[in-house]
Design an enzyme around this catalytic site. Structure first.
Site, PDB file in Angstrom:
ATOM      1  N   LYS A 176     -78.029  74.390  69.816  1.00 41.98           N
ATOM      2  CA  LYS A 176     -77.324  73.265  69.171  1.00 41.98           C
ATOM      3  C   LYS A 176     -75.965  73.815  68.757  1.00 41.98           C
ATOM      4  CE  LYS A 176     -76.001  71.378  65.881  1.00 41.98           C
ATOM      5  NZ  LYS A 176     -74.560  71.081  65.649  1.00 41.98           N
ATOM      6  N   PHE A 229     -68.376  76.424  64.657  1.00 42.39           N
ATOM      7  CA  PHE A 229     -67.231  76.004  65.477  1.00 42.39           C
ATOM      8  C   PHE A 229     -66.325  77.163  65.874  1.00 42.39           C
ATOM      9  CE2 PHE A 229     -64.917  76.098  61.433  1.00 42.39           C
ATOM     10  CZ  PHE A 229     -63.680  76.587  61.833  1.00 42.39           C
ATOM     11  N   GLU A 280     -70.590  70.618  66.706  1.00 42.90           N
ATOM     12  CA  GLU A 280     -70.149  69.314  67.220  1.00 42.90           C
ATOM     13  C   GLU A 280     -68.623  69.223  67.284  1.00 42.90           C
ATOM     14  OE1 GLU A 280     -71.423  70.155  64.389  1.00 42.90           O
ATOM     15  OE2 GLU A 280     -71.078  68.737  62.762  1.00 42.90           O
ATOM     16  N   CYS A 321     -65.286  85.003  60.900  1.00 38.41           N
ATOM     17  CA  CYS A 321     -66.164  85.493  59.829  1.00 38.41           C
ATOM     18  C   CYS A 321     -65.880  86.954  59.519  1.00 38.41           C
ATOM     19  CB  CYS A 321     -67.612  85.338  60.220  1.00 38.41           C
ATOM     20  SG  CYS A 321     -68.016  86.344  61.635  1.00 38.41           S
ATOM     21  N   SER A 342     -71.937  78.605  57.768  1.00 40.13           N
ATOM     22  CA  SER A 342     -71.535  78.833  56.379  1.00 40.13           C
ATOM     23  C   SER A 342     -72.748  79.204  55.516  1.00 40.13           C
ATOM     24  CB  SER A 342     -70.869  77.575  55.830  1.00 40.13           C
ATOM     25  OG  SER A 342     -71.780  76.494  55.916  1.00 40.13           O
ATOM     26  N   GLU A 402     -64.721  81.330  50.114  1.00 40.09           N
ATOM     27  CA  GLU A 402     -64.336  81.617  51.499  1.00 40.09           C
ATOM     28  C   GLU A 402     -63.364  80.511  51.928  1.00 40.09           C
ATOM     29  OE1 GLU A 402     -67.198  80.961  54.682  1.00 40.09           O
ATOM     30  OE2 GLU A 402     -66.329  82.611  55.810  1.00 40.09           O
TER      31      GLU A 402
HETATM   32  P1  NAD Z   1     -71.257  75.143  59.280  1.00 39.03           P
HETATM   33  O1  NAD Z   1     -72.251  75.826  58.427  1.00 39.03           O
HETATM   34  O2  NAD Z   1     -70.583  73.933  58.760  1.00 39.03           O
HETATM   35  O3  NAD Z   1     -71.945  74.684  60.670  1.00 39.03           O
HETATM   36  C1  NAD Z   1     -72.701  75.581  61.450  1.00 39.03           C
HETATM   37  C2  NAD Z   1     -73.726  74.788  62.249  1.00 39.03           C
HETATM   38  O4  NAD Z   1     -74.634  74.139  61.347  1.00 39.03           O
HETATM   39  C3  NAD Z   1     -73.129  73.697  63.125  1.00 39.03           C
HETATM   40  O5  NAD Z   1     -73.835  73.657  64.348  1.00 39.03           O
HETATM   41  C4  NAD Z   1     -73.354  72.425  62.304  1.00 39.03           C
HETATM   42  O6  NAD Z   1     -73.525  71.284  63.111  1.00 39.03           O
HETATM   43  C5  NAD Z   1     -74.630  72.733  61.547  1.00 39.03           C
HETATM   44  N1  NAD Z   1     -74.678  72.112  60.209  1.00 39.03           N
HETATM   45  C6  NAD Z   1     -73.626  71.848  59.380  1.00 39.03           C
HETATM   46  N2  NAD Z   1     -74.068  71.324  58.223  1.00 39.03           N
HETATM   47  C7  NAD Z   1     -75.415  71.254  58.314  1.00 39.03           C
HETATM   48  C8  NAD Z   1     -76.438  70.817  57.430  1.00 39.03           C
HETATM   49  N3  NAD Z   1     -76.153  70.347  56.209  1.00 39.03           N
HETATM   50  N4  NAD Z   1     -77.709  70.901  57.833  1.00 39.03           N
HETATM   51  C9  NAD Z   1     -78.008  71.389  59.054  1.00 39.03           C
HETATM   52  N5  NAD Z   1     -77.090  71.819  59.936  1.00 39.03           N
HETATM   53  C10 NAD Z   1     -75.794  71.763  59.575  1.00 39.03           C
HETATM   54  O7  NAD Z   1     -70.200  76.250  59.737  1.00 39.03           O
HETATM   55  P2  NAD Z   1     -68.846  76.034  60.547  1.00 39.03           P
HETATM   56  O8  NAD Z   1     -67.851  75.355  59.670  1.00 39.03           O
HETATM   57  O9  NAD Z   1     -69.121  75.476  61.885  1.00 39.03           O
HETATM   58  O10 NAD Z   1     -68.415  77.563  60.779  1.00 39.03           O
HETATM   59  C11 NAD Z   1     -67.679  78.310  59.836  1.00 39.03           C
HETATM   60  C12 NAD Z   1     -68.597  79.135  58.962  1.00 39.03           C
HETATM   61  O11 NAD Z   1     -69.399  79.984  59.764  1.00 39.03           O
HETATM   62  C13 NAD Z   1     -67.836  80.065  58.031  1.00 39.03           C
HETATM   63  O12 NAD Z   1     -68.481  80.066  56.789  1.00 39.03           O
HETATM   64  C14 NAD Z   1     -67.963  81.429  58.713  1.00 39.03           C
HETATM   65  O13 NAD Z   1     -67.851  82.540  57.858  1.00 39.03           O
HETATM   66  C15 NAD Z   1     -69.331  81.323  59.276  1.00 39.03           C
HETATM   67  N6  NAD Z   1     -69.521  82.265  60.354  1.00 39.03           N
HETATM   68  C16 NAD Z   1     -70.267  83.374  60.095  1.00 39.03           C
HETATM   69  C17 NAD Z   1     -70.449  84.315  61.077  1.00 39.03           C
HETATM   70  C18 NAD Z   1     -71.261  85.544  60.809  1.00 39.03           C
HETATM   71  O14 NAD Z   1     -71.486  86.273  61.744  1.00 39.03           O
HETATM   72  N7  NAD Z   1     -71.717  85.798  59.597  1.00 39.03           N
HETATM   73  C19 NAD Z   1     -69.864  84.133  62.343  1.00 39.03           C
HETATM   74  C20 NAD Z   1     -69.107  82.982  62.573  1.00 39.03           C
HETATM   75  C21 NAD Z   1     -68.946  82.055  61.566  1.00 39.03           C
END
Ligand code: NAD
Length: 500
Positions: free
Chosen positions: A174, A150, A177, A282, A227, A383
């Site tokens: 994808k 997000f 959401e 991040c 994450s 985090e």
């Molecule tokens: P998230 O892991 O909750 O979601 C990321 C994506 O995975 C979304 O599209 C979501 O719909 C999907 N998703 C969520 N749960 C899932 C599951 N159980 N199974 C399959 N797909 C699933 O992350 P977020 O809250 O959207 O974003 C924040 C996180 O992203 C933080 O931890 C941040 O550090 C990380 N991030 C990392 C970087 C990097 O470059 N390392 C960059 C941006 C964000």
């Protein structure tokens, strides 16, 4: 009337038919403004089928054709920066200038993709043996997928698809959401730029859509950013199904401040990097490690600056920091501050009570500053992904470095110093994928690659830059002999071919 966000498949908007959808909230008001369709496995299959059908023509098209589409896309994206930034602010909450910055950093990767011809040049060795030449070429994989978080709804997809399609692949995205609209607008702009139908598809949804992408036999590679627990799941699952995978995870980025650092520069950098985008980056600095005598003075300079941050709706030009993405996330961030004192932290600033007049329903939280944080405190270990900065104290450079290297994360790390020798040691000794020397958020430019170490990245490839091109192509080596008609026939030789 609530806005509906549908899928983008085969070059057109496709209404969701799964009967499932999710709410999208304006974080500044707390109101649901939009409903986003959640794809079923069958709808994901339709997107993959569209991408598969588009691959032979797109993958076989000339570099000139592919890059001409990307150049037109670049111009359109440039012209629509403001509009895309406004979509981001409306669903993510970050302030408009920050959203514009995100679009600009995504554009850098489009720039790189426009010049993909140079990266795909390949290598040739002539006369490796008598009349034998060898060429190494790289070819696209086929259908590849991207799953994005997000916090950068435009930039992170643009870390992926520009290079993937420039290399000749077709793509299924994808997006998160929680803020899905920017992805669809970008897909429309690609269509206007002349991208053939099916080369870029967007399916919205939750785990159902992701699981189908991981399972689908026609998806050759998966790029994920999100994450750490989900990144680990994506990596394990996709790799077990034989796919190429890069999965970028969470972070806890440290900034080491040595005693000789310019204290104002260090305090400015810590505040900008900790509280920018309300800490939902991040590459945010979430921990400052103050070495030797600098601690008290540095904490005071950070406090002075942090207190002045103007918090308000992202579309108000006076706002410097917006709300958090959801109410649940806001409450989770607040819980770390509420529990900090009991875990041994000194609470210098507590932003949990902050509200914004006229926007009482928004997901507001002010900035928090915790000092003398023990490494056992949950505010240090987890985090938080919010505007909470932890300060730890270390006696020496070595103690500070050991503390940083003990973290399970290794995304970014920064050192602030005037001592070139210490900075050089740090860049070699720190266990992180991206290092800043007097730079708090060292996000690499588009032509270098972005990626962390340890629990911040699973897989061998970083994103964009040369790693991106490698990830989205596979190597082929062609060995050629054109014998001279005057040569005597080689004859049968069952020995292993040797070059001489
Ligand atoms: P998230 O892991 O909750 O979601 C990321 C994506 O995975 C979304 O599209 C979501 O719909 C999907 N998703 C969520 N749960 C899932 C599951 N159980 N199974 C399959 N797909 C699933 O992350 P977020 O809250 O959207 O974003 C924040 C996180 O992203 C933080 O931890 C941040 O550090 C990380 N991030 C990392 C970087 C990097 O470059 N390392 C960059 C941006 C964000």
């Amino acid at each position: 009337m609530t806005k509906i966000v549908n899928h983008w498949i085969g070059g057109r908007t496709v209404e969701g038919t799964s009967g499932r959808s999710g709410p999208v909230t304006d974080p500044a008001t707390g109101e649901v403004t939009t409903e986003v369709a959640f794809a079923s496995a069958g709808e994901v299959d339709a997107a993959v089928a569209a991408a598969k059908a588009a691959f032979p023509a797109w993958g076989g098209s000339s570099l000139a054709r592919r890059t001409s589409v990307l150049f037109r896309f670049r111009a359109l994206l440039d012209a629509h920066r403001d509009e895309i930034a406004a979509l981001i602010t409306a669903e993510h909450g970050k302030v408009h200038s920050d959203a514009l910055g995100e679009v600009a950093r995504g554009l850098e990767v489009v720039d790189l993709a426009c010049g993909i011809s140079v990266q795909l040049k390949g290598e040739v060795s002539t006369e490796v043996a008598g009349r034998v030449d060898v060429a190494s070429i790289r070819q696209p994989l086929g259908v590849v997928a991207g799953i994005t978080p997000f916090n950068f709804p435009a930039m992170v997809p643009m870390w992926m698809f520009p290079l993937a399609i420039a290399c000749g692949n077709t793509f299924v995205l994808k997006p998160s959401e929680k803020d899905p609209s920017a992805a669809n607008r970008i897909a429309e702009l690609l269509g206007e730029a002349g991208l053939p139908d099916g080369v870029l598809n967007v399916v919205h949804g939750d785990r159902t859509a992701v699981d189908r992408l991981l399972d689908h036999p026609d998806v050759r590679a998966v790029s994920f950013v999100g994450s750490t627990p989900v990144a680990r799941h994506i990596h394990t699952t996709a790799a077990a199904r034989g796919k190429r995978v890069q999965a970028l995870g969470g972070a806890k980025n440290h900034m080491l401040v040595l005693p000789d650092a310019d204290p104002d520069a260090a305090a400015d950098a810590a505040v900008s990097a900790a509280y920018g985008s309300a800490g939902e980056r991040c590459m945010a600095v979430s921990v400052v490690v103050a070495v030797g005598s600098v601690g008290d003075d540095l904490v005071e300079r950070i406090r002075e600056r942090a207190e002045k941050i103007v918090i308000g709706p992202g579309d108000d030009p006076a706002s410097e920091m917006g709300p958090l993405i959801t109410r649940a996330h806001r409450d989770r961030v607040a819980s770390y501050v509420a529990g900090a004192a009991a875990e041994g932290c000194e609470v210098v600033l507590d932003g949990t009570g902050h509200t914004v007049e006229g926007h009482e329903g928004g997901h507001w939280i002010g900035v928090s500053l915790l000092d003398r944080v023990p490494t056992t405190a949950s505010a240090y270990r987890d985090e938080i992904f919010g505007p909470v900065l932890c300060v730890l104290r270390a006696e020496t450079y070595e103690e500070g470095l050991a503390l940083i290297n003990a973290s399970p994360y290794g995304n970014g790390a920064a050192v602030f110093t005037r001592d070139g020798g210490a900075a050089r040691r740090f860049q070699l000794e720190v266990e992180a994928g991206m290092v800043g020397v007097n730079v708090p958020i060292p996000v690499p430019v588009g032509y270098h690659s972005f990626g962390g170490w340890k629990d911040s990245l699973f897989g061998a490839h970083h994103v964009y830059g040369n790693d991106g091109t490698h990830f989205y192509t596979r190597g082929k080596v062609v060995t050629t002999r054109w014998p001279d008609p005057a040569d005597a026939p080689a004859g049968v030789d069952l020995g292993f071919p040797r070059n001489h």
